[in-house]
Design a protein around this motif. Structure first.
Motif, PDB file in Angstrom:
ATOM      1  N   SER A   1      26.710  -2.857   1.178  1.00 28.18           N
ATOM      2  CA  SER A   1      25.767  -1.950   0.545  1.00 28.18           C
ATOM      3  C   SER A   1      24.376  -2.567   0.619  1.00 28.18           C
ATOM      4  O   SER A   1      24.109  -3.586  -0.032  1.00 28.18           O
ATOM      5  N   LYS A   2      23.525  -1.964   1.414  1.00 26.56           N
ATOM      6  CA  LYS A   2      22.157  -2.454   1.569  1.00 26.56           C
ATOM      7  C   LYS A   2      21.390  -2.350   0.249  1.00 26.56           C
ATOM      8  O   LYS A   2      20.657  -3.251  -0.122  1.00 26.56           O
ATOM      9  N   GLU A   3      21.616  -1.238  -0.490  1.00 25.71           N
ATOM     10  CA  GLU A   3      20.921  -1.019  -1.761  1.00 25.71           C
ATOM     11  C   GLU A   3      21.264  -2.094  -2.789  1.00 25.71           C
ATOM     12  O   GLU A   3      20.419  -2.529  -3.558  1.00 25.71           O
ATOM     13  N   ASP A   4      22.561  -2.487  -2.815  1.00 27.50           N
ATOM     14  CA  ASP A   4      23.020  -3.471  -3.794  1.00 27.50           C
ATOM     15  C   ASP A   4      23.015  -4.893  -3.248  1.00 27.50           C
ATOM     16  O   ASP A   4      23.237  -5.840  -4.005  1.00 27.50           O
ATOM     17  N   ASP A   5      22.787  -5.015  -1.949  1.00 26.94           N
ATOM     18  CA  ASP A   5      22.864  -6.309  -1.279  1.00 26.94           C
ATOM     19  C   ASP A   5      24.185  -7.010  -1.639  1.00 26.94           C
ATOM     20  O   ASP A   5      24.208  -8.152  -2.078  1.00 26.94           O
ATOM     21  N   ALA A   6      25.281  -6.236  -1.482  1.00 29.39           N
ATOM     22  CA  ALA A   6      26.593  -6.756  -1.844  1.00 29.39           C
ATOM     23  C   ALA A   6      27.661  -6.115  -0.966  1.00 29.39           C
ATOM     24  O   ALA A   6      27.439  -5.067  -0.357  1.00 29.39           O
ATOM     25  N   LEU A   7      28.807  -6.754  -0.934  1.00 29.36           N
ATOM     26  CA  LEU A   7      29.978  -6.173  -0.301  1.00 29.36           C
ATOM     27  C   LEU A   7      30.675  -5.317  -1.346  1.00 29.36           C
ATOM     28  O   LEU A   7      30.939  -5.781  -2.457  1.00 29.36           O
ATOM     29  N   VAL A   8      30.944  -4.061  -1.007  1.00 29.72           N
ATOM     30  CA  VAL A   8      31.541  -3.125  -1.939  1.00 29.72           C
ATOM     31  C   VAL A   8      32.838  -2.614  -1.334  1.00 29.72           C
ATOM     32  O   VAL A   8      32.890  -2.261  -0.163  1.00 29.72           O
TER      33      VAL A   8
END
Length: 153
Positions: A17-24
């Motif tokens: 997730s680019k918005e969260d800068d995380a793996l979702v």
């Protein structure tokens, strides 16, 4: 990044997730919405395991059976005559009995989905020229005057 991970028979799809800068991640093939996230591969795997364990525990706490992902195989008892007919028809079509049953199930499911979503025009003799049949439901029809739809025949 598209990656599938598995734990206790449950599979999940993990995306970045680019918005969260995380793996979702989201668990697949169950109706329950089970999601998790992490900053690294190791963290997302740990969160996935924790999410599944938590889901199973919550179900037990509430006396519910946790959903299990479908494996794609099951046993069916259809009786000797239906088994024989299906086997002969599959052979005549040049396909395996498994393929025959798979196709039959897909057609039945598709028919049911269409019947639930689309009304069916019932083709029947029209009594007079000033009436026609229009769809009002899956298994019924009623007569209405063409003028109801602005038509004149």
């Amino acid at each position: 990044m598209n990656e599938h991970i598995e734990y206790k028979g449950y599979k999940a799809k993990v995306t970045y997730s680019k918005e969260d800068d995380a793996l979702v991640g989201r668990v697949m093939d169950v109706d329950a919405l089970i999601m998790f996230a992490g900053q690294s591969v190791a963290e997302v795997k740990a969160e996935f395991h924790a999410a599944i364990d938590s889901y199973v525990e919550e179900c037990a706490l509430h006396g519910l059976e946790p959903e299990k992902p479908f494996k794609g195989s099951f046993n069916v008892r259809v009786g000797c005559e239906a088994h024989r007919k299906a086997a002969y028809k599959a052979k005549a079509w040049g396909i395996s009995l498994n393929e025959f049953v798979r196709v039959a199930i897909e057609q039945a499911v598709d028919r049911h989905a269409q019947a639930a979503a689309v009304t069916t025009v019932v083709k029947a003799p029209i009594a007079t020229n000033d009436q026609l049949y229009v769809p009002v439901g899956v298994a019924s029809a009623r007569r209405v005057a063409p003028s109801a739809y602005g038509r004149s025949h």
